[in-house]
Design an enzyme around this catalytic site. Structure first.
Site, PDB file in Angstrom:
ATOM      1  N   ASN A   1      24.055  17.972  -7.540  1.00  0.00           N
ATOM      2  CA  ASN A   1      23.091  17.300  -8.411  1.00  0.00           C
ATOM      3  C   ASN A   1      23.554  15.900  -8.581  1.00  0.00           C
ATOM      4  O   ASN A   1      24.952  15.630  -8.816  1.00  0.00           O
ATOM      5  CB  ASN A   1      22.835  17.945  -9.542  1.00  0.00           C
ATOM      6  CG  ASN A   1      22.276  17.353 -10.725  1.00  0.00           C
ATOM      7  OD1 ASN A   1      22.714  17.094 -12.114  1.00  0.00           O
ATOM      8  ND2 ASN A   1      20.885  16.581 -10.476  1.00  0.00           N
ATOM      9  N   GLY A   2      22.600  14.923  -8.893  1.00  0.00           N
ATOM     10  CA  GLY A   2      23.319  13.663  -9.241  1.00  0.00           C
ATOM     11  C   GLY A   2      22.660  12.449  -8.244  1.00  0.00           C
ATOM     12  O   GLY A   2      23.272  12.320  -7.226  1.00  0.00           O
TER      13      GLY A   2
ATOM     14  N   CYS B   1      26.013  18.980 -20.897  1.00  0.00           N
ATOM     15  CA  CYS B   1      25.279  17.977 -21.674  1.00  0.00           C
ATOM     16  C   CYS B   1      26.528  17.183 -22.287  1.00  0.00           C
ATOM     17  O   CYS B   1      27.539  17.774 -22.634  1.00  0.00           O
ATOM     18  CB  CYS B   1      24.628  18.774 -22.567  1.00  0.00           C
ATOM     19  SG  CYS B   1      23.680  17.526 -23.788  1.00  0.00           S
TER      20      CYS B   1
ATOM     21  N   LYS C   1      26.094  25.246 -15.401  1.00  0.00           N
ATOM     22  CA  LYS C   1      25.943  23.805 -14.956  1.00  0.00           C
ATOM     23  C   LYS C   1      26.821  22.962 -15.558  1.00  0.00           C
ATOM     24  O   LYS C   1      27.139  23.067 -16.904  1.00  0.00           O
ATOM     25  CB  LYS C   1      24.410  23.273 -15.579  1.00  0.00           C
ATOM     26  CG  LYS C   1      24.284  21.834 -15.620  1.00  0.00           C
ATOM     27  CD  LYS C   1      23.401  21.496 -14.228  1.00  0.00           C
ATOM     28  CE  LYS C   1      23.071  19.936 -14.246  1.00  0.00           C
ATOM     29  NZ  LYS C   1      22.571  19.380 -15.237  1.00  0.00           N
TER      30      LYS C   1
ATOM     31  N   GLY D   1      16.826  15.780 -11.096  1.00  0.00           N
ATOM     32  CA  GLY D   1      16.366  15.557 -12.331  1.00  0.00           C
ATOM     33  C   GLY D   1      15.440  14.325 -12.574  1.00  0.00           C
ATOM     34  O   GLY D   1      14.233  14.278 -12.389  1.00  0.00           O
ATOM     35  N   ARG D   2      16.217  13.283 -12.716  1.00  0.00           N
ATOM     36  CA  ARG D   2      15.445  11.937 -13.371  1.00  0.00           C
ATOM     37  C   ARG D   2      14.364  11.589 -12.325  1.00  0.00           C
ATOM     38  O   ARG D   2      13.065  11.152 -12.414  1.00  0.00           O
ATOM     39  CB  ARG D   2      16.175  10.912 -13.635  1.00  0.00           C
ATOM     40  CG  ARG D   2      17.152  10.969 -14.559  1.00  0.00           C
ATOM     41  CD  ARG D   2      18.312  10.088 -14.871  1.00  0.00           C
ATOM     42  NE  ARG D   2      19.137  10.274 -13.755  1.00  0.00           N
ATOM     43  CZ  ARG D   2      20.087   9.374 -13.458  1.00  0.00           C
ATOM     44  NH1 ARG D   2      20.321   8.452 -14.156  1.00  0.00           N
ATOM     45  NH2 ARG D   2      21.134   9.899 -12.492  1.00  0.00           N
TER      46      ARG D   2
HETATM   47  C1  LIG Z   1      15.482  13.774 -20.162  1.00  0.00           C
HETATM   48  C2  LIG Z   1      16.846  14.422 -19.423  1.00  0.00           C
HETATM   49  C3  LIG Z   1      17.151  15.836 -20.034  1.00  0.00           C
HETATM   50  C4  LIG Z   1      18.190  16.507 -19.566  1.00  0.00           C
HETATM   51  N1  LIG Z   1      18.454  17.691 -20.151  1.00  0.00           N
HETATM   52  C5  LIG Z   1      19.378  18.504 -19.617  1.00  0.00           C
HETATM   53  C6  LIG Z   1      19.574  19.699 -19.980  1.00  0.00           C
HETATM   54  O1  LIG Z   1      19.215  20.284 -20.857  1.00  0.00           O
HETATM   55  N2  LIG Z   1      20.898  20.451 -19.533  1.00  0.00           N
HETATM   56  C7  LIG Z   1      21.280  20.071 -18.344  1.00  0.00           C
HETATM   57  O2  LIG Z   1      22.417  20.710 -17.600  1.00  0.00           O
HETATM   58  N3  LIG Z   1      21.320  18.508 -17.972  1.00  0.00           N
HETATM   59  C8  LIG Z   1      19.987  17.970 -18.359  1.00  0.00           C
HETATM   60  N4  LIG Z   1      19.979  16.960 -18.009  1.00  0.00           N
HETATM   61  C9  LIG Z   1      20.769  16.275 -16.794  1.00  0.00           C
HETATM   62  C10 LIG Z   1      20.109  16.724 -15.614  1.00  0.00           C
HETATM   63  O3  LIG Z   1      19.967  17.880 -15.260  1.00  0.00           O
HETATM   64  C11 LIG Z   1      21.022  15.927 -14.204  1.00  0.00           C
HETATM   65  O4  LIG Z   1      22.155  16.594 -14.549  1.00  0.00           O
HETATM   66  C12 LIG Z   1      21.089  14.669 -14.296  1.00  0.00           C
HETATM   67  O5  LIG Z   1      19.879  13.840 -14.862  1.00  0.00           O
HETATM   68  C13 LIG Z   1      21.695  14.075 -12.984  1.00  0.00           C
HETATM   69  O6  LIG Z   1      20.722  14.187 -12.028  1.00  0.00           O
HETATM   70  P1  LIG Z   1      19.504  12.988 -11.622  1.00  0.00           P
HETATM   71  O7  LIG Z   1      20.414  11.929 -11.163  1.00  0.00           O
HETATM   72  O8  LIG Z   1      18.769  13.960 -10.531  1.00  0.00           O
HETATM   73  O9  LIG Z   1      18.835  12.795 -12.689  1.00  0.00           O
HETATM   74  C14 LIG Z   1      18.802  16.141 -18.648  1.00  0.00           C
HETATM   75  C15 LIG Z   1      18.573  14.776 -17.972  1.00  0.00           C
HETATM   76  C16 LIG Z   1      17.220  14.035 -18.586  1.00  0.00           C
HETATM   77  C17 LIG Z   1      17.117  12.858 -17.733  1.00  0.00           C
END
Ligand SMILES: Cc1cc2nc3c(=O)[nH]c(=O)nc-3n(C[C@H](O)[C@H](O)[C@H](O)COP(=O)(O)O)c2cc1C
Length: 261
Positions: free
Chosen positions: A126-127, A26, A65, A150-151
């Site tokens: 991830n990402g 985070c 993570k 994630g998103r």
């Molecule tokens: C609304 C939101 C909440 C998230 N909360 C967390 C979290 O609590 N812990 C965490 O490790 N990552 C959190 N993330 C990050 C995601 O797990 C991920 O690493 C990040 O969005 C990149 O992946 P993506 O490109 O698939 O979105 C959050 C992302 C979003 C958009």
């Protein structure tokens, strides 16, 4: 603090958790300020003592993570990976952006590949995976054991089903407008149940925008949801938006969402 983390881990297990994940990814300022999240990637000794204490405290799988760390080289991630493995952590999820990057720029997938070469435990990449193709590209280019999304899942919760279908060489399911509408209403109802009407509806001001991105008239819809306060208002706006979307796709001939539900 390792002792507090171990204590917290025991509580999580006592509540029936199947796995425990330590969030070191985070990058939100209020979290970093407390020394948590990605701030833990700055202090290898503290991270090691936390891994050891938590590992000793629980029997369920322990994962972490992480991000790339504090500079783009990924060296922080590689060192944390080595330490985690030596402490008995079972898997590592990595979002290869630096802590300072937030969500800016691109995720550097080469860091996932290098981490995979360094550790023997499973690596979750991830990402920036926002399509089925991207999930497969990530697996091919990094050798990661799993893909974390994630998103994109907030815009399209069916992405997992589609990836699994492709993995099993099955036809990817088509998701109808009606299925999308039903799912989003279910999500609204569950969120209200979980956090109460007022908080849930305020959260929906952003969340519903993610779900509907790319659909016809979605920018007008995003404008309309800026002042959501009640369940009735939320479901009404959703119903009228999805009726219009339905009309766009079927010319109103095969409307499956009733305006009077
Ligand atoms: C609304 C939101 C909440 C998230 N909360 C967390 C979290 O609590 N812990 C965490 O490790 N990552 C959190 N993330 C990050 C995601 O797990 C991920 O690493 C990040 O969005 C990149 O992946 P993506 O490109 O698939 O979105 C959050 C992302 C979003 C958009």
């Amino acid at each position: 603090n390792a002792d507090i983390m171990a204590e917290a881990a025991k509580i999580v297990v006592s509540r029936g958790a199947d796995i425990l994940d330590i969030n070191m990814g985070c990058s939100v300022r209020k979290v970093l300020k407390t020394g948590a999240g990605a701030a833990l990637m700055k202090d290898f000794q503290l991270a090691e003592s936390i891994f050891q204490a938590v590992r000793k405290a629980i029997d369920i799988p322990l994962t972490i993570k992480i991000r790339s760390g504090w500079d783009p080289s990924g060296e922080d991630a590689f060192e944390i990976g080595r330490i985690a493995q030596s402490c008995g952590v079972n898997a590592i999820a990595i979002h290869p952006r630096t802590a300072r990057q937030g969500f800016g720029g691109n995720a550097d997938w080469t860091i996932i590949r290098r981490l995979k070469e360094i550790v023997n435990i499973p690596v979750l990449g991830n990402g920036d995976v926002d399509s089925v193709d991207k999930a497969f590209q990530m697996m091919a280019s990094t050798g990661c054991d799993y893909v974390m999304i994630g998103r994109a899942a907030m815009q399209n919760p069916w992405i997992f089903q589609k990836v699994v279908s492709r993995l099993n060489h099955q036809v990817q399911p088509e998701i109808s407008i009606k299925q999308k509408f039903d799912a989003i209403c279910e999500y609204v109802n569950h969120t209200i149940e979980y956090m109460g009407e007022k908080r849930a509806c305020r959260l929906m001001r952003s969340r519903l925008g993610w779900f509907t991105k790319g659909l016809p008239n979605s920018s007008q819809f995003r404008n309309d949801i800026r002042f959501l306060e009640t369940k009735e208002q939320t479901l009404d706006l959703l119903r009228s938006f999805y009726c219009k979307v339905d009309d766009c796709f079927s010319g109103g001939v095969h409307r499956v969402i009733s305006r009077n539900l």
